[in-house]
Design a protein around this motif. Structure first.
Motif, mmCIF file in Angstrom:
data_model
loop_
_atom_site.group_PDB
_atom_site.id
_atom_site.type_symbol
_atom_site.label_atom_id
_atom_site.label_comp_id
_atom_site.label_asym_id
_atom_site.label_seq_id
_atom_site.Cartn_x
_atom_site.Cartn_y
_atom_site.Cartn_z
ATOM 1 N N GLY A 58 -1.393 -2.978 -4.075
ATOM 2 C CA GLY A 58 -0.643 -1.730 -4.020
ATOM 3 C C GLY A 58 -0.529 -1.172 -2.614
ATOM 4 O O GLY A 58 -0.597 0.023 -2.391
ATOM 5 N N ASP A 69 2.044 -5.479 -11.473
ATOM 6 C CA ASP A 69 1.288 -4.232 -11.468
ATOM 7 C C ASP A 69 -0.193 -4.518 -11.199
ATOM 8 O O ASP A 69 -0.862 -5.146 -12.008
ATOM 9 N N CYS A 70 -0.685 -4.039 -10.063
ATOM 10 C CA CYS A 70 -2.066 -4.363 -9.710
ATOM 11 C C CYS A 70 -3.065 -3.719 -10.660
ATOM 12 O O CYS A 70 -4.154 -4.230 -10.870
ATOM 13 N N SER A 85 -5.745 1.381 2.538
ATOM 14 C CA SER A 85 -4.699 1.795 3.474
ATOM 15 C C SER A 85 -4.960 3.252 3.840
ATOM 16 O O SER A 85 -5.745 3.949 3.193
ATOM 17 N N ARG A 86 -4.277 3.691 4.877
ATOM 18 C CA ARG A 86 -4.453 5.076 5.284
ATOM 19 C C ARG A 86 -4.001 6.039 4.193
ATOM 20 O O ARG A 86 -4.584 7.098 4.003
ATOM 21 N N SER A 100 1.948 -1.273 0.806
ATOM 22 C CA SER A 100 3.323 -1.672 1.142
ATOM 23 C C SER A 100 3.378 -2.610 2.338
ATOM 24 O O SER A 100 4.272 -3.438 2.443
ATOM 25 N N GLN A 122 1.529 -0.210 10.781
ATOM 26 C CA GLN A 122 0.209 0.279 11.208
ATOM 27 C C GLN A 122 -0.899 -0.349 10.377
ATOM 28 O O GLN A 122 -2.007 -0.514 10.848
ATOM 29 N N HIS A 123 -0.605 -0.667 9.148
ATOM 30 C CA HIS A 123 -1.611 -1.346 8.326
ATOM 31 C C HIS A 123 -1.732 -2.808 8.766
ATOM 32 O O HIS A 123 -2.834 -3.321 8.947
ATOM 33 N N GLN A 163 -10.983 2.411 5.929
ATOM 34 C CA GLN A 163 -9.576 2.297 6.332
ATOM 35 C C GLN A 163 -9.310 1.126 7.279
ATOM 36 O O GLN A 163 -9.974 0.955 8.292
ATOM 37 N N VAL A 164 -8.315 0.349 6.916
ATOM 38 C CA VAL A 164 -7.892 -0.782 7.731
ATOM 39 C C VAL A 164 -6.592 -0.404 8.429
ATOM 40 O O VAL A 164 -5.705 0.178 7.809
ATOM 41 N N GLY A 165 -6.485 -0.730 9.706
ATOM 42 C CA GLY A 165 -5.215 -0.508 10.388
ATOM 43 C C GLY A 165 -5.375 0.136 11.741
ATOM 44 O O GLY A 165 -6.483 0.292 12.243
ATOM 45 N N GLN A 166 -4.241 0.511 12.289
ATOM 46 C CA GLN A 166 -4.204 1.015 13.648
ATOM 47 C C GLN A 166 -5.155 2.182 13.889
ATOM 48 O O GLN A 166 -5.801 2.247 14.929
ATOM 49 N N THR A 167 -5.240 3.105 12.969
ATOM 50 C CA THR A 167 -6.168 4.223 13.156
ATOM 51 C C THR A 167 -7.433 4.044 12.330
ATOM 52 O O THR A 167 -8.197 4.979 12.137
ATOM 53 N N GLY A 186 -4.208 0.470 -1.897
ATOM 54 C CA GLY A 186 -3.332 1.442 -1.242
ATOM 55 C C GLY A 186 -2.866 2.506 -2.212
ATOM 56 O O GLY A 186 -3.472 2.714 -3.268
ATOM 57 N N ARG A 187 -1.761 3.139 -1.865
ATOM 58 C CA ARG A 187 -1.247 4.221 -2.698
ATOM 59 C C ARG A 187 -0.924 3.727 -4.113
ATOM 60 O O ARG A 187 -0.954 4.490 -5.067
ATOM 61 N N ASN A 193 1.821 -6.542 -5.443
ATOM 62 C CA ASN A 193 2.647 -5.345 -5.295
ATOM 63 C C ASN A 193 3.792 -5.446 -6.284
ATOM 64 O O ASN A 193 4.358 -6.527 -6.471
HETATM 65 C C1 LIG Z 1 -0.029 7.004 14.079
HETATM 66 C C2 LIG Z 1 -0.155 6.365 12.731
HETATM 67 C C3 LIG Z 1 -1.271 5.603 12.460
HETATM 68 C C4 LIG Z 1 -1.415 4.982 11.214
HETATM 69 N N1 LIG Z 1 -2.531 4.229 10.998
HETATM 70 C C5 LIG Z 1 -2.651 3.584 9.813
HETATM 71 C C6 LIG Z 1 -3.779 2.761 9.557
HETATM 72 O O1 LIG Z 1 -4.707 2.649 10.369
HETATM 73 N N2 LIG Z 1 -3.853 2.125 8.375
HETATM 74 C C7 LIG Z 1 -2.875 2.241 7.414
HETATM 75 O O2 LIG Z 1 -3.006 1.619 6.356
HETATM 76 N N3 LIG Z 1 -1.804 3.024 7.629
HETATM 77 C C8 LIG Z 1 -1.678 3.697 8.796
HETATM 78 N N4 LIG Z 1 -0.613 4.525 8.978
HETATM 79 C C9 LIG Z 1 0.244 4.836 7.821
HETATM 80 C C10 LIG Z 1 1.273 3.776 7.495
HETATM 81 O O3 LIG Z 1 2.447 4.037 8.260
HETATM 82 C C11 LIG Z 1 1.620 3.827 5.991
HETATM 83 O O4 LIG Z 1 2.028 5.134 5.661
HETATM 84 C C12 LIG Z 1 0.476 3.452 5.076
HETATM 85 O O5 LIG Z 1 -0.110 2.237 5.502
HETATM 86 C C13 LIG Z 1 0.995 3.305 3.669
HETATM 87 O O6 LIG Z 1 -0.073 3.036 2.783
HETATM 88 P P1 LIG Z 1 0.214 2.294 1.399
HETATM 89 O O7 LIG Z 1 0.772 0.972 1.651
HETATM 90 O O8 LIG Z 1 -1.048 2.362 0.601
HETATM 91 O O9 LIG Z 1 1.219 3.279 0.658
HETATM 92 P P2 LIG Z 1 2.793 3.117 0.380
HETATM 93 O O10 LIG Z 1 3.541 2.790 1.605
HETATM 94 O O11 LIG Z 1 3.196 4.310 -0.404
HETATM 95 O O12 LIG Z 1 2.840 1.837 -0.512
HETATM 96 C C14 LIG Z 1 2.354 1.758 -1.827
HETATM 97 C C15 LIG Z 1 2.759 0.404 -2.353
HETATM 98 O O13 LIG Z 1 2.175 0.197 -3.603
HETATM 99 C C16 LIG Z 1 3.124 -0.403 -4.483
HETATM 100 N N5 LIG Z 1 2.723 -0.030 -5.831
HETATM 101 C C17 LIG Z 1 2.774 1.194 -6.413
HETATM 102 N N6 LIG Z 1 2.226 1.142 -7.647
HETATM 103 C C18 LIG Z 1 1.838 -0.117 -7.857
HETATM 104 C C19 LIG Z 1 1.209 -0.804 -8.917
HETATM 105 N N7 LIG Z 1 0.836 -0.177 -10.040
HETATM 106 N N8 LIG Z 1 0.960 -2.122 -8.792
HETATM 107 C C20 LIG Z 1 1.309 -2.779 -7.651
HETATM 108 N N9 LIG Z 1 1.897 -2.183 -6.599
HETATM 109 C C21 LIG Z 1 2.155 -0.876 -6.710
HETATM 110 C C22 LIG Z 1 4.459 0.128 -4.057
HETATM 111 O O14 LIG Z 1 5.470 -0.797 -4.384
HETATM 112 C C23 LIG Z 1 4.265 0.249 -2.525
HETATM 113 O O15 LIG Z 1 4.687 -0.928 -1.878
HETATM 114 C C24 LIG Z 1 -0.431 5.149 10.216
HETATM 115 C C25 LIG Z 1 0.701 5.919 10.488
HETATM 116 C C26 LIG Z 1 0.840 6.517 11.719
HETATM 117 C C27 LIG Z 1 2.078 7.346 11.986
#
Ligand SMILES: Cc1cc2nc3c(=O)[nH]c(=O)nc-3n(C[C@H](O)[C@H](O)[C@H](O)COP(=O)(O)OP(=O)(O)OC[C@H]3O[C@@H](n4cnc5c(N)ncnc54)[C@H](O)[C@@H]3O)c2cc1C
Ligand SMILES: Nc1ncnc2c1ncn2[C@@H]1O[C@H](COP(=O)(O)O)[C@@H](O)[C@H]1O
Lengths: 265, 399
Positions: free
Chosen positions: B341, B380-381, B310-311, B343, B347-348, B324-328, B284-285, B362
């Motif tokens: 990494g 830290d991943c 993740s998205r 969250s 949606q995920h 991409q895994v998740g709702q979309t 993910g992010r 995470n």
């Molecule tokens: C209509 C709609 C549809 C969506 N469809 C999807 C979908 O299909 N799939 C999807 O995934 N999302 C979807 N989303 C988006 C979703 O809401 C989140 O924004 C998204 O999943 C967040 O991705 P993330 O966890 O990678 O990023 P973030 O939420 O930013 O999380 C990043 C995480 O990484 C951790 N991190 C950071 N650095 C490190 C490190 N070095 N080591 C370990 N951990 C670390 C942080 O603590 C945080 O928890 C959708 C949103 C909407 C509105």
């Protein structure tokens, strides 16, 4: 060229929960939105229209939605995003429709409009079926191209598309008229323009009923639906398990041990 | 169609009111009242009521004699002669359904050069393998395939027809169901024969927040697409009788199509096809930049798994949408899902929470992903993942 887009108004599904204590759906305070995939369908339709207009051709985008009267809001939003006009299919006779009856009603409306290209989302996030787009094409006897990730070319009689599959892409040439369903990869939807918002405010959105479609009632709504929902319940609850903290070396060692225990390595 | 409250049974508890997706029910003077202007006869109220106080009558009946329909069919999706893994999972489930109905289980394969596919399928506990071969069928074509399968169903009348909920299965079975005017339940995770002999099809809806059980009482075949990895790969048939391989003949008029395949661009890396993978390592992010995705890729490779995302990672352009895994994105159900990494936004979770085992890495101990993770690692991943890959390689190296 006449282009139509089918959009569905859906609840923000992530807020829809099932309450196991009372055995009921919790939908209070849940907002409605345009199904996210349909925003990509709409955007692509508008882009195609703009491209054609640039080339001096006529093109319009008509947005169609079947739903309760309040779904009009979704259609206004679609106009703000570049749709030219919109039609709401709303009638008690449409209610309780499964994918067969939904695609039938939408197909009847589209047959009246006679578009060359129909755009749908790949699936709706409430029902998650992905069946309505191909269903519409079949009812209308249009060609179809599901899971489109890119439109590579559009000619008078055919369209060139790139479809996203599990193990790659397929490039196809499909004869018009056609129904496409699109995946998220296809574009990045715009935000509404000021002019779009004005148009949305002014737009007159006609409501078509079963009588307007001239469709036999036994093929509409619940009556026309072969499937029947008999039970709704909560999915098995998942609990978080054990959690470890520590330095990277320690944690990676624990993880490796765990994967061995799980017989992964 | 009619719906009414049986006043003697109703005590005004309000369960139906809360269950109603249309908000069509009010409770007044301890009795439920249904607003017929709003009601869409969905039946949620009747399902929620514990006092049998909602009477729904749907005057529907079969248009034909349903007892003519027998046997369970599985659509034998194949790609260049190789049978899709989900087909075997469906053979396992289909066998149970056929046994419960005292009927036969058959796989229907459309394509060209199907010898190898037929041989592979014959190793399983099937009664029949129907093969329909024609040069035009070498490549999958929804229009052509749907027309042919619908024609076969009209002639041979299977009672149940199953297919994998793949991109192919979902879109093409919908066409077949429309042509046959029968019901199709998408993306099922449970199938069972009820005491009434009907197929009870259970599936998640609303992003996995609720489950629904669906019947197709009045039309045949009862059709369902089934999610990957829900049913185990079945045992081979061992000494049981091999299936009869039946070659079918149809009218070539059925072969026409308005679409033409120009090219198939295969993505060969095993790490792409996440829906069929037993192990998925997702980033993910928290992966922070595209080059770090190599760490995820390395771990996936060491484990023989696929790469998910993740998205946020996809939208940042770090990795293509196919991951991409998740709702979309895609819904996956692997044996092991390792979220790095990520969250754990709802949606995920909608796309991966039915994975058998979930491991989360995470650095935020409060990240919601830990609420669904079978095992959580707070750290830290970017540091943990490469070390883990090294350790796994070492373990593998030692045999
Ligand atoms: C209509 C709609 C549809 C969506 N469809 C999807 C979908 O299909 N799939 C999807 O995934 N999302 C979807 N989303 C988006 C979703 O809401 C989140 O924004 C998204 O999943 C967040 O991705 P993330 O966890 O990678 O990023 P973030 O939420 O930013 O999380 C990043 C995480 O990484 C951790 N991190 C950071 N650095 C490190 C490190 N070095 N080591 C370990 N951990 C670390 C942080 O603590 C945080 O928890 C959708 C949103 C909407 C509105
Ligand atoms: N009630 C509806 N009104 C308009 N379009 C719809 C409706 N239901 C489904 N669609 C279209 O069909 C697509 C697939 O929906 P579904 O098959 O329900 O997953 C959606 O993305 C929409 O484009």
């Amino acid at each position: 060229m006449k282009i139509c887009v089918c959009i569905k108004q859906v609840p923000a599904t992530t807020e829809v929960k099932f309450d196991p204590a009372t055995n009921t759906l919790i939908r209070e305070g849940v907002d409605s939105q345009i199904n996210p995939f349909d925003l990509y369908a709409l955007e692509e339709a508008v882009r195609v229209k703009e491209r054609l207009q640039k080339e001096g051709q006529e093109a319009t985008v008509t947005v169609v939605c079947m739903g309760p009267p309040q779904a009009e809001a979704a259609l206004r939003e679609a106009i703000s995003l570049g749709g030219d006009d919109a039609i709401l299919l709303s009638d008690r006779a449409f209610r309780g429709a499964d994918t067969w009856a939904t695609s039938f009603a939408l197909a009847q409306a589209l047959l009246k409009l006679q578009p060359e290209v129909v755009f749908c989302g790949m699936q709706a996030i409430d029902g998650d079926t992905g069946q309505v787009g191909p269903g519409i094409a079949t009812h209308m006897d249009y060609a179809q191209a599901p899971y489109v990730a890119e439109i590579e070319g559009l000619e008078r009689r055919k369209i060139l598309v790139k479809r996203l599959l599990e193990n790659g892409y397929e490039r196809c040439s499909v004869r018009l008229p056609v129904v496409l369903t699109v995946v998220k990869e296809i574009n990045e939807p715009r935000t509404p323009s000021l002019r779009g918002k004005m148009n949305a405010k002014k737009a007159k959105i006609p409501v078509w009923t079963a009588a307007d479609l001239g469709a036999p009632e036994e093929k509409l709504g619940l009556q026309g639906s072969p499937t029947q929902v008999v039970k709704v319940f909560s999915p098995p609850h998942r609990e978080g398990g054990q959690k470890w903290a520590g330095d990277a070396d320690e944690l990676s060692g624990k993880l490796a041990g765990l994967l061995k225990e799980l017989e992964i390595v | 169609m009619s719906i009414r409250i049986i006043d003697e049974n109703c005590n005004g508890c309000g369960l139906c009111k809360r269950a109603c997706p249309q908000m069509a029910i009010e409770v007044e003077n301890k009795k439920a009242i249904i607003d017929l202007e709003l009601c869409n006869f969905c039946g949620a109220c009747a399902a929620a009521c514990r006092f049998r106080a909602v009477a729904i009558e749907i005057e529907k009946q079969a248009r034909e004699d349903l007892s003519q329909y027998r046997n369970v069919w599985v659509f034998g999706e194949q790609f260049r002669g190789k049978v899709a893994p989900v087909v075997f999972e469906l053979i396992g489930s289909g066998r149970q359904l056929a046994d419960a109905r005292g009927s036969e289980l058959a796989v229907v394969v459309l394509g060209s050069d199907l010898e190898a596919a037929a041989n592979e399928l014959s190793e399983y506990a099937l009664d029949k393998v129907y093969l329909y071969e024609a040069p035009e069928l070498a490549q999958y074509d929804g229009e052509r395939y749907a027309r042919i399968l619908a024609d076969l169903c009209r002639g041979m009348k299977p009672e149940i027809l199953l297919a994998g909920a793949t991109t192919t299965g979902r879109s093409f079975m919908s066409q077949v169901a429309i042509k046959l005017y029968t019901g199709l339940t998408a993306d099922c995770t449970g199938l069972a024969i009820g005491e009434d002999g009907l197929l009870y099809q259970t599936r998640p809806a609303y992003g996995g927040n609720i489950m629904a059980t669906i019947l197709c009482p009045y039309t045949r075949p009862q059709m369902a697409t089934v999610r990957h990895k829900v049913f185990p790969h079945p045992e081979k048939r061992n000494n049981a009788k091999p299936p009869e391989v039946v070659r079918l003949n149809l009218k070539p008029q059925l072969h026409t199509s308005r679409s033409e395949l120009i090219e198939f661009i295969e993505q060969v890396e095993a790490t792409v096809n996440i829906v069929e993978a037993d192990i998925i390592v997702s980033g993910g992010r928290g992966i922070q930049d595209p080059s770090n995705f190599a760490l995820i890729q390395d771990l996936a490779q060491a484990l023989g798994g696929a790469v998910g995302a993740s998205r946020a990672a996809v939208d940042a352009g770090w990795i293509p949408y196919a991951h991409q895994v998740g709702q979309t994105g895609k819904t996956v159900c692997p044996k092991l899902y390792i979220a790095c990494g990520i969250s754990g936004a709802v949606q995920h979770l909608a796309g991966m929470s039915s994975s058998k085992t979930i491991i989360a890495i995470n650095k935020d101990p409060e990240a919601p992903i830990f609420q669904v993770a079978s095992f959580g690692f707070v750290g830290d991943c970017l540091e943990i993942v490469p070390l883990l890959t090294k350790k796994i390689k070492a373990m593998r190296g030692q045999g």
